[in-house]
Design an enzyme around this catalytic site. Structure first.
Site, PDB file in Angstrom:
ATOM      1  N   ASN A 234      82.107 -53.867  35.998  1.00  0.00           N
ATOM      2  CA  ASN A 234      82.839 -54.070  37.347  1.00  0.00           C
ATOM      3  C   ASN A 234      82.113 -53.268  38.299  1.00  0.00           C
ATOM      4  OD1 ASN A 234      85.163 -55.442  38.393  1.00  0.00           O
ATOM      5  ND2 ASN A 234      85.720 -53.354  39.040  1.00  0.00           N
TER       6      ASN A 234
ATOM      7  N   MET B 176      83.835 -68.290  34.926  1.00  0.00           N
ATOM      8  CA  MET B 176      85.056 -68.587  35.290  1.00  0.00           C
ATOM      9  C   MET B 176      85.148 -68.568  36.910  1.00  0.00           C
ATOM     10  SD  MET B 176      86.094 -69.689  32.267  1.00  0.00           S
ATOM     11  CE  MET B 176      87.746 -70.115  32.775  1.00  0.00           C
ATOM     12  N   GLY B 177      84.230 -67.961  37.622  1.00  0.00           N
ATOM     13  CA  GLY B 177      84.564 -67.517  38.963  1.00  0.00           C
ATOM     14  C   GLY B 177      84.185 -68.313  39.953  1.00  0.00           C
TER      15      GLY B 177
ATOM     16  N   ARG C 135      96.352 -71.688  32.667  1.00  0.00           N
ATOM     17  CA  ARG C 135      95.525 -72.755  32.423  1.00  0.00           C
ATOM     18  C   ARG C 135      94.007 -72.387  32.648  1.00  0.00           C
ATOM     19  NH1 ARG C 135      92.336 -74.137  36.809  1.00  0.00           N
ATOM     20  NH2 ARG C 135      93.189 -75.357  38.347  1.00  0.00           N
TER      21      ARG C 135
ATOM     22  N   ASP D 193      84.104 -71.464  42.042  1.00  0.00           N
ATOM     23  CA  ASP D 193      84.920 -72.686  42.151  1.00  0.00           C
ATOM     24  C   ASP D 193      84.808 -73.193  43.555  1.00  0.00           C
ATOM     25  OD1 ASP D 193      86.364 -70.600  43.473  1.00  0.00           O
ATOM     26  OD2 ASP D 193      88.202 -71.061  42.493  1.00  0.00           O
TER      27      ASP D 193
ATOM     28  N   LYS E  64      79.443 -69.621  45.693  1.00  0.00           N
ATOM     29  CA  LYS E  64      79.733 -68.785  44.666  1.00  0.00           C
ATOM     30  C   LYS E  64      78.807 -68.905  43.470  1.00  0.00           C
ATOM     31  CE  LYS E  64      84.752 -67.960  45.209  1.00  0.00           C
ATOM     32  NZ  LYS E  64      86.025 -68.012  44.540  1.00  0.00           N
TER      33      LYS E  64
ATOM     34  N   LYS F 204      97.371 -80.074  43.190  1.00  0.00           N
ATOM     35  CA  LYS F 204      97.937 -78.618  43.091  1.00  0.00           C
ATOM     36  C   LYS F 204      97.140 -77.961  44.623  1.00  0.00           C
ATOM     37  CE  LYS F 204      95.636 -75.224  41.876  1.00  0.00           C
ATOM     38  NZ  LYS F 204      95.611 -74.470  40.429  1.00  0.00           N
TER      39      LYS F 204
ATOM     40  N   HIS G  73      93.251 -59.410  38.315  1.00  0.00           N
ATOM     41  CA  HIS G  73      94.363 -60.068  37.496  1.00  0.00           C
ATOM     42  C   HIS G  73      93.957 -61.025  36.657  1.00  0.00           C
ATOM     43  CE1 HIS G  73      98.524 -61.232  37.436  1.00  0.00           C
ATOM     44  NE2 HIS G  73      98.150 -62.323  37.760  1.00  0.00           N
ATOM     45  N   GLN G  74      92.882 -61.750  36.977  1.00  0.00           N
ATOM     46  CA  GLN G  74      92.828 -62.995  36.299  1.00  0.00           C
ATOM     47  C   GLN G  74      91.948 -62.562  34.881  1.00  0.00           C
ATOM     48  OE1 GLN G  74      93.608 -66.225  36.126  1.00  0.00           O
ATOM     49  NE2 GLN G  74      92.726 -66.727  34.397  1.00  0.00           N
TER      50      GLN G  74
END
Length: 319
Positions: free
Chosen positions: A159, A220-221, A110, A223, A227, A67, A137-138
């Protein structure tokens, strides 16, 4: 070669199906029936652009491929999404291209499904309040996924832009009928049963001391190198889990703590191991942290499902 368009891919896989196929993949990975290969990172000719190439093999289904996930921030000025994902499935017998799947929507599914698997197996079953860090969006997909596995009644949105958080909370109320509102980071963390961080942050979003006993945190952020969303001090208070342990230490949420000497591989349990019997949550007061830096096995699994369902519906093109 077969081709599955973004529109088709977006229409053939539900969130519930995504969660089940990702959980099955994690079980296979936990039994050494699947393999993750090293991640390649790159960038385009313009500043701020980046892409990663993640590849893998699921031996049980013989799914193999890669991917490419890209981030081109200037796309927003062109009226295009900044993030894009494309998955190439290979013929396991020949190595030739089998199918190209436009996978931006499937990547959102996913990713959120990975979160849902962790929440289902690591959070308290009576969790009702979700603190969501991020309003992009995520973040919407993460909310939908968590709701599939826990009876969420209230959502606190934190946020850096209060207006974006308030707009997001209004959308939650209007579309999902949940209690939702903007909250600052301190209030959100202290009220939460489950915390999901889904930002591009490079420093901690809140202090470790604010996290209550019994809370589950899904980060989740992170990657890519540099980060970070969580306070490394939280790692000393929590039981740590990840999708790919070695990746979590190098490009995931545990990178900063690893560099500081606070976390090593023996401190982190793969979620696949939990699904195959390793200890997960062992007490109501335990704090659990799950890091998802993402892996190609998720893409192989969900894109294989999308290809099969699109083929059954006669929606696959030949190119």
């Amino acid at each position: 070669m077969r081709f599955v368009s973004e529109d088709v891919a977006s229409s053939v896989v539900s969130m519930a199906e995504a969660i089940e196929v990702i959980e099955r993949m994690f079980r296979e990975y936990g039994r050494d029936e699947a393999e993750v290969f090293p991640v390649a990172q790159g960038h385009g000719p313009d500043a701020g652009t980046s892409f990663s190439i993640k590849s893998g093999l699921i031996r049980t289904s013989r799914a193999v491929g890669l991917k490419v996930g890209s981030y081109w921030p200037q796309n927003r000025l062109r009226g295009l999404p900044a993030h894009a994902s494309t998955t190439l499935l290979l013929d396991p017998d020949t190595g030739y291209p089998l199918a190209l799947v436009a996978a931006s929507h499937l990547t959102c599914l996913r990713t959120a499904a990975s979160d849902a698997v962790a929440v289902r197996h690591l959070s308290r079953q009576d969790s009702r309040t979700l603190a969501l860090f991020g309003a992009g969006h995520q973040a919407w997909f993460e909310l939908l996924a968590v709701r599939e596995v826990r009876p969420i009644e209230a959502v606190l949105v934190a946020n850096r832009s209060p207006k974006a958080a308030e707009d997001f909370a209004r959308r939650i109320k209007a579309e999902l009928g949940l209690e939702a509102r903007f909250a600052d980071s301190r209030e959100a963390v202290q009220a939460a049963d489950i915390i999901v961080t889904v930002t591009a942050a490079r420093e901690a979003l809140f202090e470790a001391s604010l996290v209550r006993p019994g809370t589950h945190v899904s980060a989740m952020g992170a990657d890519a190198p540099g980060k970070q969303e969580l306070d490394p001090a939280l790692m000393a208070r929590a039981s740590l889990f990840a999708d790919v342990v070695r990746q979590s230490l190098g490009i995931g949420e545990y990178e900063a703590a690893h560099r500081a000497g606070l976390v090593d591989a023996q401190n982190v349990t793969a979620i696949g191991a939990v699904l195959n019997g390793a200890p997960g949550r062992t007490s109501p007061q335990q704090i659990t942290v799950y890091d998802s830096s993402g892996m190609a096995l998720q893409d192989m699994a969900i894109c294989s499902l999308a290809l099969a369902k699109a083929s059954e519906a006669g929606l696959v093109r030949t190119v």
